[in-house]
Design a protein around this motif. Structure first.
Motif, short mmCIF file in Angstrom:
data_model
loop_
_atom_site.label_atom_id
_atom_site.label_comp_id
_atom_site.label_asym_id
_atom_site.label_seq_id
_atom_site.Cartn_x
_atom_site.Cartn_y
_atom_site.Cartn_z
N HIS A 163 0.84 -1.25 0.05
CA HIS A 163 -0.05 0.11 0.02
C HIS A 163 0.99 1.16 0.16
O HIS A 163 0.55 2.39 -0.77
CB HIS A 163 -0.97 0.04 1.34
N VAL A 164 2.01 1.40 0.80
CA VAL A 164 2.81 2.31 0.81
C VAL A 164 3.39 2.74 -0.44
O VAL A 164 3.46 3.67 -1.03
CB VAL A 164 3.80 2.39 2.17
N ALA A 224 4.02 5.62 -5.54
CA ALA A 224 4.35 5.61 -6.79
C ALA A 224 3.42 6.58 -7.63
O ALA A 224 3.76 7.19 -8.54
CB ALA A 224 3.91 4.06 -7.43
N LYS A 225 2.23 6.82 -6.92
CA LYS A 225 1.54 7.63 -7.74
C LYS A 225 1.60 9.12 -7.09
O LYS A 225 1.40 10.24 -7.95
CB LYS A 225 -0.13 7.35 -7.13
N HIS A 226 2.17 9.32 -5.91
CA HIS A 226 2.43 10.90 -5.23
C HIS A 226 3.69 10.85 -4.75
O HIS A 226 4.00 10.43 -3.48
CB HIS A 226 1.50 11.00 -4.07
N MET A 237 -5.43 3.01 3.75
CA MET A 237 -4.19 3.36 3.78
C MET A 237 -3.89 4.55 2.74
O MET A 237 -3.09 5.44 3.01
CB MET A 237 -3.36 2.16 3.63
N GLU A 238 -4.36 4.08 1.57
CA GLU A 238 -3.96 4.97 0.53
C GLU A 238 -4.66 6.16 0.28
O GLU A 238 -4.10 7.24 -0.48
CB GLU A 238 -3.72 3.86 -0.84
N GLU A 239 -5.80 6.27 0.73
CA GLU A 239 -6.57 7.51 0.56
C GLU A 239 -6.94 8.55 1.82
O GLU A 239 -7.29 9.21 1.62
CB GLU A 239 -7.90 7.22 -0.01
N VAL A 240 -6.64 7.64 2.78
CA VAL A 240 -6.96 8.51 4.23
C VAL A 240 -5.58 8.61 5.11
O VAL A 240 -5.17 9.76 5.24
CB VAL A 240 -7.94 7.84 5.06
N ILE A 245 -0.74 11.74 7.12
CA ILE A 245 0.47 12.07 7.63
C ILE A 245 1.57 12.48 6.71
O ILE A 245 2.51 13.34 7.40
CB ILE A 245 1.25 10.67 8.25
N THR A 246 1.34 12.41 5.51
CA THR A 246 2.34 13.04 4.57
C THR A 246 2.22 14.42 3.97
O THR A 246 3.07 15.21 3.84
CB THR A 246 2.71 12.25 3.33
#
Length: 782
Positions: A391-392, A397-399, A515-518, A523-524
């Motif tokens: 997931h990380v 990879a997208k962001h 994980m990927e949308e919330v 945190i990033t």
């Protein structure tokens, strides 16, 4: 990934399964008219519990136990808390913070274990305060989680008893613990008391006595000698006071680390992973013993991360266990990780934990029969380390985290286990030590600072990985899962109208969405914004300030000379000043003698700059001081001014234009500072002693102005002239000037050596580059 059944509750025969007390109505109705007293309200979970009760249970009042912090009272801290974004609608509806506090929030000023009297009208006490660090010193862990819990339960009994000590009201005590009180067990962990025979009274006494024992050891001559030598190795040139301050800092750190190690080893010797879970487990035993005639519920969260929905998706306060790993991977700082790929990382959103705790508050457990609940996901919605990695990786990879990652591709984790990574770390740490040793002999310059920064970055990454190996090593190989049948049964008993806002079924959400949308964006994104703001400031911290006009004589700006204002050193300036009066043959001989002495001079400079300066100035013996001054005025002044940094000149003039008192503090001899008399209001330099004929004796008329003597001079000068050092400035390039820089409120490291560069970064001081016009030596002699 194939998920287990959504419910394990119905998979077990009812006659073998403990059925917890269930809900028989809406939560707001069940808690209507009740008073819930809370600890830990300024913490992550406690803050959201307070928000949820105030938002969704309008008939419930709250008491909050909060300690004063410095000059800020408990009442002011709670008012500040209610001023946060998530409370905005509640505060507005109540007519303001004061109105809300007057009607629904009672502030109880106190701390653990110094618990004050609790309100006698309380119905539920929720204890969610505690040290959430996995590696606190052993005395702190027990003071918070055992002694503090015992004190709280004692005050609860007093609040619910008559004057004769007879219990007249049975309270509901809700204790927020941790799922990891199970210790080093494997397999399924039931929602029940853990079986062990550890005596919490004797363990607490030993833990608290450990602090005095280790404090005494830290003051032994052997330990102090070792710590002082470590400090001297770095700070000897800066002076005795700087060294002594660092020695004491090291002693305190040593005490803390020894207390941490003592807690870790004691916990592991008895079957727990660390002192945090050990003390929490003993705290649970205190609860079941002292609360034998109360209604008791113990809620055990696993790894609590950002909220899924409420108060908004991604709500989080601070970094939690998994977050540093996520950020480090995105930045390209974690090429591999020592986790077992199929080990479960038991993450649960914060709003699920809060909803579960509030639902527990609305139950009525049987007196003398403690109820246990697991707030976890691993039993019915497991997320493995391999899963979180995927997931990380997918998210970054997208962001891409471009500020740290750059064009470096995302790391591919192969999960080799702990041993290969430990071997890699051993080699890497040795490489960092060797690199630092070599750098200590390297000439000062941009490249040297660049190499030192690269080494520091590597050391920081190794420290991060080492901390995770030490702190979370066993969690990374976890082979247990927390049964949550009671928690699921409680969730299933929610009124249909409460399911949306109070639901906490851990199998009800999807990990990809969470994980990927919330969570990862939550945190990033703030870190990205912060780093972008730092980049816009071009790496300068607030100590290099834009100058504002000041009342003349109220602010000073102190400057070092060599390496700061001027690109030269005392050996070079000695040759400039001394050689012209010598014959060609004597010039050659003097240059040869100086060259032969250079290793000794460099060694003296590394040990004590004052000794180094005295040894150089001995070579002026026999020189005519008046002739030297005349030569500087007529011949050397242009060369000296040519070696000044244009940036330094601009900054000095800016200070003068702002009305600041400009001061040059240097170990250079007085004649060589004559060209600067138009730039500085005051010049403090080394004074050459002379004989009756005006010839230099080779000695100084007083100690050279280096190290801590500069700090003392500035403090004395500021006191005499009523100058505020907190608003003043200082500029220097050498670690030896650390005391001077630390004396003012706006210290600036100028093209610093490695020692000062590291100290400046650690303290958040500005680091600037002031190149000189003439970076290469130029010789101009008559």
């Amino acid at each position: 990934m194939v998920k287990p059944p959504a419910s394990t509750f119905g998979a077990v025969k009812s006659e073998t399964l403990h059925v917890p007390p269930l809900l028989d109505g809406r939560i707001a109705d069940l808690l209507d008219g009740q008073k819930i007293v809370m600890t830990g309200v300024t913490g992550f979970i406690g803050e959201q519990i307070l928000w949820k009760v105030l938002a969704e249970c309008p008939g419930t009042t709250v008491g909050v136990l909060v300690r004063p912090k410095g000059s800020v009272t408990a009442h002011q801290r709670v008012a500040g808390l209610l001023g946060k974004k998530i409370f905005a609608e509640i505060v507005a509806a109540a007519g303001g913070v004061d109105a809300l506090m007057a009607s629904r929030v009672e502030v109880i000023s106190g701390d653990l274990p110094g618990v004050p009297d609790l309100p006698r009208d309380l119905d539920v006490l929720v204890h969610c305060a505690g040290d959430v660090s996995f590696d606190p010193p052993i005395d702190q862990a027990f003071m918070t989680n055992v002694v503090g819990t015992r004190a709280l339960l004692t005050k609860l009994r007093e609040a619910c008893s008559d004057d004769d000590g007879n219990l007249v009201k049975v309270p509901h005590y809700v204790h927020v613990s941790t799922a990891y009180t199970a210790g080093r067990r494997r397999g399924a962990i039931p929602e029940a008391a853990h079986v062990h025979n550890v005596d919490y009274e004797s363990e607490t006494a030993a833990a608290l006595a450990m602090k005095d024992h280790i404090e005494a050891r830290s003051r032994s001559s052997e330990q102090l000698t070792a710590l002082r030598r470590q400090a001297e190795e770095l700070h000897a040139k800066a002076g005795y006071l700087t060294t002594s301050e660092d020695t004491e800092r090291r002693r305190q750190e040593w005490v803390k680390q020894e207390l941490v190690s003592a807690g870790t080893e004691r916990a592991r010797s008895l079957g727990w992973t660390d002192v945090y879970t050990f003390a929490k487990a003993l705290g649970e035993r205190v609860v079941t013993d002292l609360g034998a005639d109360f209604r008791v519920s113990i809620f055990r969260p696993a790894i609590v991360e950002s909220s899924l929905k409420y108060p908004y998706p991604g709500w989080i306060e601070g970094f939690k266990m998994a977050d540093p790993i996520i950020l480090a991977y995105g930045r390209g700082q974690l090429p591999e990780f020592p986790a077992s790929p199929d080990a479960v990382i038991d993450i649960i959103p914060c709003d699920f934990i809060v909803n579960g705790i509030i639902a527990v508050c609305a139950t009525r457990p049987t007196v003398g029969q403690p109820e246990f609940y697991h707030g976890s996901s691993g039993a019915r919605n497991p997320l493995t380390f391999r899963g979180i990695y995927e997931h990380v990786r997918s998210y970054f990879a997208k962001h891409p985290y471009t500020s740290g990652q750059g064009s470096t591709p995302l790391a591919t984790w192969n999960f080799p286990g702990a041993e290969p990574i430990e071997k890699f770390m051993w080699v890497a740490e040795k490489g960092v030590r060797v690199g630092n040793k070599l750098l200590s002999y390297a000439p000062r310059g941009k490249n040297t600072r660049k190499w030192a920064s690269a080494l520091d970055k590597s050391a920081k990454q190794l420290e991060f990985l080492g901390k995770y190996l030490t702190l979370y090593g066993e969690y990374l190989q976890s082979e247990l899962h927390f049964v949550d049948d009671c928690t699921l049964a409680l969730h299933n008993s929610l009124h249909p109208d409460d399911r949306e806002k109070f639901g906490f079924d851990s199998a009800s959400f999807d990990w990809t969405h969470y994980m990927e949308e919330v969570h990862i964006p939550a945190i990033t994104d703030p870190v990205r914004r912060l780093e972008a703001a730092r980049k816009r400031r071009q790496g300068r911290s607030s100590t290099f300030r834009d100058l504002k006009p000041a009342e003349p004589g109220t602010v000073l700006a102190a400057f070092d000379l060599d390496g700061t204002v001027m690109a030269t050193n005392v050996v070079e300036t000695y040759l400039w000043a001394r050689l012209p009066e010598l014959s060609p043959l004597r010039r050659a001989a003097e240059v040869a003698r100086v060259a032969a002495q250079l290793p000794l001079y460099l060694g003296a400079e590394r040990r004590d700059r004052g000794v180094f300066l005295r040894s150089i100035y001995r070579r002026y013996a026999g020189a005519d001081l008046a002739a030297l001054e005349e030569y500087v005025d007529q011949h050397l002044a242009p060369l000296i001014l040519d070696r000044m940094s244009p940036a330094a000149i601009r900054r000095i003039r800016e200070h003068r234009d702002a009305g600041h008192t400009t001061i040059l503090l240097t170990g250079a001899i007085r004649p060589l500072t004559r060209p600067f008399e138009g730039l500085f209001d005051t010049i403090v330099a080394a004074e050459l002693a002379t004989d009756a004929d005006g010839r230099c004796t080779g000695f100084l008329s007083g100690p050279p102005m280096v190290g801590e003597s500069r700090s003392a001079w500035l403090q004395h000068y500021a006191k005499l002239h009523d100058i505020e050092l907190g608003g003043s400035f200082a500029y220097a390039d050498s670690h030896v000037d650390l005391p001077m820089l630390g004396t003012v409120g706006n210290p600036v490291a100028v093209s610093p050596d490695i020692g000062l560069m590291r100290a400046a970064k650690a303290r958040g001081w500005s680091i600037v580059e002031w190149p000189a016009m003439s970076p290469l030596p130029r010789w101009k002699m008559s």
